[in-house]
Design a protein around this motif. Structure first.
Motif, PDB file in Angstrom:
ATOM      1  N   TYR A 190       0.834  -1.209   0.000  1.00 50.86           N
ATOM      2  CA  TYR A 190       0.000   0.000   0.000  1.00 50.86           C
ATOM      3  C   TYR A 190       0.867   1.256   0.000  1.00 50.86           C
ATOM      4  CZ  TYR A 190      -3.077   3.662   1.737  1.00 50.86           C
ATOM      5  OH  TYR A 190      -3.750   4.840   1.892  1.00 50.86           O
ATOM      6  N   LEU A 191       1.870   1.250   0.907  1.00 54.94           N
ATOM      7  CA  LEU A 191       2.739   2.424   0.990  1.00 54.94           C
ATOM      8  C   LEU A 191       3.544   2.623  -0.291  1.00 54.94           C
ATOM      9  CD1 LEU A 191       4.080   2.047   4.652  1.00 54.94           C
ATOM     10  CD2 LEU A 191       2.453   3.755   3.809  1.00 54.94           C
ATOM     11  N   PHE A 192       4.006   1.549  -0.865  1.00 54.25           N
ATOM     12  CA  PHE A 192       4.857   1.710  -2.025  1.00 54.25           C
ATOM     13  C   PHE A 192       4.063   2.062  -3.271  1.00 54.25           C
ATOM     14  CE2 PHE A 192       7.690   0.302  -5.464  1.00 54.25           C
ATOM     15  CZ  PHE A 192       8.752   1.149  -5.185  1.00 54.25           C
ATOM     16  N   VAL A 193       2.857   1.509  -3.354  1.00 52.37           N
ATOM     17  CA  VAL A 193       2.020   1.893  -4.497  1.00 52.37           C
ATOM     18  C   VAL A 193       1.759   3.391  -4.475  1.00 52.37           C
ATOM     19  CG1 VAL A 193      -0.312   1.733  -5.437  1.00 52.37           C
ATOM     20  CG2 VAL A 193       0.977  -0.329  -4.948  1.00 52.37           C
ATOM     21  N   LYS A 194       1.544   3.938  -3.275  1.00 53.68           N
ATOM     22  CA  LYS A 194       1.368   5.384  -3.181  1.00 53.68           C
ATOM     23  C   LYS A 194       2.628   6.116  -3.654  1.00 53.68           C
ATOM     24  CE  LYS A 194      -2.811   5.493  -1.785  1.00 53.68           C
ATOM     25  NZ  LYS A 194      -3.840   6.034  -2.722  1.00 53.68           N
ATOM     26  N   THR A 195       3.777   5.526  -3.301  1.00 53.97           N
ATOM     27  CA  THR A 195       5.027   6.129  -3.773  1.00 53.97           C
ATOM     28  C   THR A 195       5.129   6.049  -5.291  1.00 53.97           C
ATOM     29  OG1 THR A 195       6.133   5.515  -1.717  1.00 53.97           O
ATOM     30  CG2 THR A 195       7.539   6.030  -3.609  1.00 53.97           C
ATOM     31  N   LEU A 196       4.765   4.865  -5.845  1.00 54.95           N
ATOM     32  CA  LEU A 196       4.800   4.712  -7.305  1.00 54.95           C
ATOM     33  C   LEU A 196       3.851   5.683  -7.992  1.00 54.95           C
ATOM     34  CD1 LEU A 196       4.952   0.843  -7.844  1.00 54.95           C
ATOM     35  CD2 LEU A 196       6.751   2.533  -8.289  1.00 54.95           C
ATOM     36  N   GLU A 197       2.671   5.865  -7.427  1.00 53.97           N
ATOM     37  CA  GLU A 197       1.726   6.812  -8.013  1.00 53.97           C
ATOM     38  C   GLU A 197       2.336   8.205  -8.068  1.00 53.97           C
ATOM     39  OE1 GLU A 197      -2.670   6.627  -7.356  1.00 53.97           O
ATOM     40  OE2 GLU A 197      -2.030   5.354  -5.680  1.00 53.97           O
ATOM     41  N   GLY A 198       3.025   8.562  -7.018  1.00 51.86           N
ATOM     42  CA  GLY A 198       3.665   9.881  -7.005  1.00 51.86           C
ATOM     43  C   GLY A 198       4.721   9.998  -8.079  1.00 51.86           C
ATOM     44  N   ILE A 199       5.528   8.911  -8.194  1.00 54.21           N
ATOM     45  CA  ILE A 199       6.590   8.919  -9.202  1.00 54.21           C
ATOM     46  C   ILE A 199       6.000   9.046 -10.603  1.00 54.21           C
ATOM     47  CG2 ILE A 199       8.419   7.543 -10.265  1.00 54.21           C
ATOM     48  CD1 ILE A 199       8.915   6.325  -7.478  1.00 54.21           C
TER      49      ILE A 199
END
Length: 807
Positions: A459-468
């Motif tokens: 969940y946390l990393f997907v949010k990071t990927l979305e930002g990227i």
């Protein structure tokens, strides 16, 4: 407030194309077109190609009245458009008569007699008006391509050398016949040239000319804008199957030259954007942006039925997102803090995925559609409650890219105030969203806490990927696909120069290039960078009074020269290095005026241009020189002045109860009128001298009116002439019987006359243009008989008139 501003024109152009199926429309403003004709007139003034001095006879009433014109010097034709409309193609062309003589002859029972003598000068002369039939101008670019003003293609000639409309029409017909007989080089005035050019899509084939008044005020003789307007050239391109349509008089076709204050627009060119679009480079700029975005040259190009590029599909390549990187996430689970480690490699968003990136082009914009999945392969590690590292656990996240965009070309104002054509997105909808599954595989079994950690980390990393991805998509993709300011002015300038070439070193220089629908190229007819003009170009100056000349634009080190024209001998004056011209003094000038040419030469380029200078002996003139006025009638008089000073009219040395009076004329183009005085019973003639005085300078000029008090009882006949000796033998007749009257010259000359024999001897040094001769006979039985004769001078100039008077 402007009635035809740039912005109002652009609003009109934005609604739809205004080209009426033509490839190009060119509008040239009247005053600048006249400037071009003046330059051409000056250039060839002594080359034998300008109109030669004109002589001839114009029969006003058959065998009753005639006008004789001698050595009329015609000035440059000037255009006006007070009667112009888009339904026809007529422009009014005016040519002033600046030199020559005019005689009015009437026929009596005993033969022809001179009724009026006038000498034309540049201050006050007749004008020739004609309607130029522009639709008859040859319009085939393959043959010639010149925009010409052909005096033969004209109608409705009027010469204002007579007072009545019929006289003016007959005088005009004389010139019409004359122009029809002139050779091409003497009657055709080139204004410009429409050439084939080098671009295959913009090669003109033919053109048609029309005229257009600038507005209602241009048709109002009382308006300061009277006569303002433009010549329109409607140009058909080589690949067009037919010509376009001409706008009707009642159409909404606007006057194409803006009137914004301090802009001095004088030329407009409208282009078909769809035709020019591929040449301006914006489509290629957009395609290059797509190539750069996906780092590929692998594109598929699709064309429509007209073989025009329609669609571009990206076949390979992609967008690299990020770089190899390790991310660490501290997690607290059941009061135990562990560390999650995610290892990510750089990913690629493919151009050709679910829906390949497709660019669809139109004449004024483009649309884009694209959908792609970007699979993010991740490795997850974490520390358990025993501080042991668990992993790797493989997991994947799909990032879905969807793009729908529409780009349009619009005009925008920059920070410097200049308006340029810019490609901007009208629609730019882009979404980037994740789609992920449960972990694919777990190397170690720790179902409870592992699943919880995996879910939280994912969940946390997907949010990071979305930002990227979002940051990249919304900035980098938009930035790379956004075509910046088009260099439209750079692209259009050489293209227009290749098509429209103005004669005499002139070109259209642009001020604004706008494209609300069609391309509007708004500018001025100005000298090119290597040419210039002299200001003033056709000045009238007084003998001995200096005149300052300048070049526009200023040319450093310009070299000045002055020359006498071929037909004019004598001192032309001198000009210094600063362009200050010192004309010859009036006493040294033969005749009423002298014409010289002042030339400026650029030492760098060798380009040269000239001004035609008219040096006046007198800065005041009055016309006609002498005329007959019958009992109860009046005659028109006109005066001209070099300055705007007030002129005072009067009868010089009037005789009470005999002299007439001078009053302002009530005719539209009249000046002053001499009204016959009271009839004097015991006189045959009252000779009045009319004087005009410049109030400021006190300079005076005068003419004479011979007011008849009754029918002369004595007829003066010419028995013989010897022009080479300047002699005329006169005879007096009463009832057709020879008599021996006393001969006198009431004005004291010029020349002399034998009082008893009637032999007139002309003065070869005289400058007067006529001599008035009186004859008086005292008969012891029948009383006093008087007669007169007006002879034009010099005799050498009027051999045919003297022959007519002798008949």
């Amino acid at each position: 407030m402007s009635n035809n501003s740039m912005e109002s024109l652009l609003a009109w152009m934005k609604v739809k194309t205004r080209l009426l199926d033509w490839g190009m429309i060119v509008a040239l403003e009247r005053s600048k077109a006249n400037l071009l004709m003046r330059q051409e007139y000056i250039r060839r003034f002594d080359s034998g190609s300008y109109l030669p001095p004109i002589r001839g006879e114009v029969s006003i009433v058959d065998n009753r009245w005639m006008q004789v014109i001698s050595d009329f010097v015609m000035d440059v034709p000037l255009l006006s458009f007070e009667n112009a409309n888009l339904n026809d193609s007529k422009a009014m062309l005016t040519m002033s008569v600046v030199g020559g003589s005019q005689l009015t002859l009437s026929k009596e029972s005993v033969g022809w007699k001179v009724e009026k003598v006038d000498e034309i000068d540049p201050l006050q002369g007749p004008k020739l008006y004609l309607d130029l039939l522009l639709h008859q101008v040859p319009g085939d670019v393959d043959v010639d391509g010149r925009i010409m003003l052909d005096l033969k293609k004209s109608d409705n000639f009027r010469l204002t050398f007579g007072e009545t409309a019929e006289e003016q029409r007959l005088g005009g017909n004389f010139f019409k016949d004359l122009f029809n007989q002139l050779s091409d080089d003497k009657r055709i005035w080139p204004l410009g040239r429409i050439e084939r050019g080098t671009n295959e899509s913009m090669r003109p084939k033919s053109f048609g000319l029309r005229t257009q008044a600038s507005g209602a005020a241009a048709r109002d003789p009382r308006s300061s804008e009277h006569g303002n307007g433009a010549i329109l050239a409607f140009v058909r391109m080589e690949d067009s199957t037919k010509e376009g349509e001409f706008p009707g008089e009642n159409s909404d076709f606007r006057y194409l030259i803006p009137d914004d204050a301090e802009k001095d627009y004088s030329a407009t060119v409208l282009f078909d954007w769809a035709r020019l679009s591929p040449m301006l480079g914006w489509q290629q700029q957009l395609i290059d942006s797509v190539k750069t975005l996906f780092s590929t040259d692998d594109l598929e190009y699709l064309y429509n039925a007209e073989n025009e590029l329609d669609t571009v599909v990206v076949k390979s390549g992609g967008i690299t997102i990020g770089v190899d990187h390790e991310y660490r996430f501290p997690l607290t689970i059941e009061h135990v803090t562990v560390e999650a480690i995610v290892k990510r490699k750089a990913s690629v968003v493919l151009a050709n995925s679910d829906q390949p990136f497709t660019l669809t082009l139109s004449s004024r914009g483009a649309s884009m559609r694209w959908r792609s999945e970007c699979l993010e392969d991740l490795e997850l590690y974490y520390t358990d409650h025993n501080s042991d590292t668990v992993g790797p656990i493989d997991m994947g996240v799909d990032m879905i890219y969807e793009l729908e965009a529409v780009f349009e070309l619009v005009d925008v104002a920059g920070s410097d105030g200049k308006v340029e054509t810019v490609m901007k997105p009208a629609i730019f909808n882009m979404s980037i969203s994740p789609m992920y599954d449960e972990p694919i595989e777990q190397k170690e079994s720790a179902r409870g806490i592992a699943e919880l950690i995996l879910g939280l980390v994912l969940y946390l990393f997907v949010k990071t990927l979305e930002g990227i991805h979002t940051q990249f998509g919304e900035s980098s993709i938009r930035s790379k696909l956004h075509v910046q300011v088009l260099s439209a002015s750079i692209a259009l300038k050489p293209l227009i120069d290749d098509l429209i070439k103005m004669s005499f070193g002139q070109a259209i220089t642009h001020e604004q290039i706008r494209s609300p629908h069609d391309i509007g190229y708004f500018g001025r007819i100005n000298p090119t960078q290597t040419s210039f003009v002299i200001n003033p170009m056709q000045p009238l100056v007084s003998g001995g009074v200096p005149q300052q000349f300048r070049t526009e634009p200023t040319i450093p080190g310009v070299q000045w020269a002055v020359e006498a024209l071929v037909e004019d001998a004598g001192d032309p004056g001198d000009i210094d290095a600063n362009g200050l011209y010192n004309p010859p003094v009036a006493a040294s000038i033969e005749g009423r005026f002298k014409r010289v040419r002042v030339t400026a030469t650029d030492p760098g380029s060798g380009y040269r241009t000239s001004a035609l200078v008219t040096v006046l002996v007198n800065e005041l003139s009055i016309h006609p020189l002498i005329q007959i006025c019958d009992i109860g009638n009046s005659v028109e008089l006109k005066a001209g002045s070099l300055s705007e000073d007030e002129l005072l009219w009067s009868i010089k040395n009037p005789v009470a109860n005999e002299s007439g009076e001078v009053r302002p004329s009530d005719k539209p183009e009249g000046d002053h009128v001499y009204h016959h005085g009271p009839q004097v019973p015991d006189k045959t003639y009252v000779l009045d001298e009319i004087e005009v005085k410049n109030r400021r300078t006190n300079q005076t000029r005068s003419v004479h009116v011979l007011a008849l008090q009754g029918t002369p009882g004595l007829t003066v006949k010419m028995l013989s002439t010897d022009i080479s000796q300047g002699q005329v033998q006169l005879e007096g007749l009463v009832n057709n019987k020879p008599k021996s009257p006393v001969w006198t010259l009431p004005l004291g000359g010029p020349g002399s006359i034998d009082a008893s024999t009637g032999l007139y001897q002309a003065d070869p040094t005289a400058t007067e243009r006529f001599v008035l001769i009186f004859a008086e006979l005292d008969d012891p039985d029948w009383g006093k008989f008087e007669g007169h004769l007006i002879l034009p001078l010099p005799l050498l100039e009027f051999p045919q008139v003297l022959e007519v008077l002798s008949q």
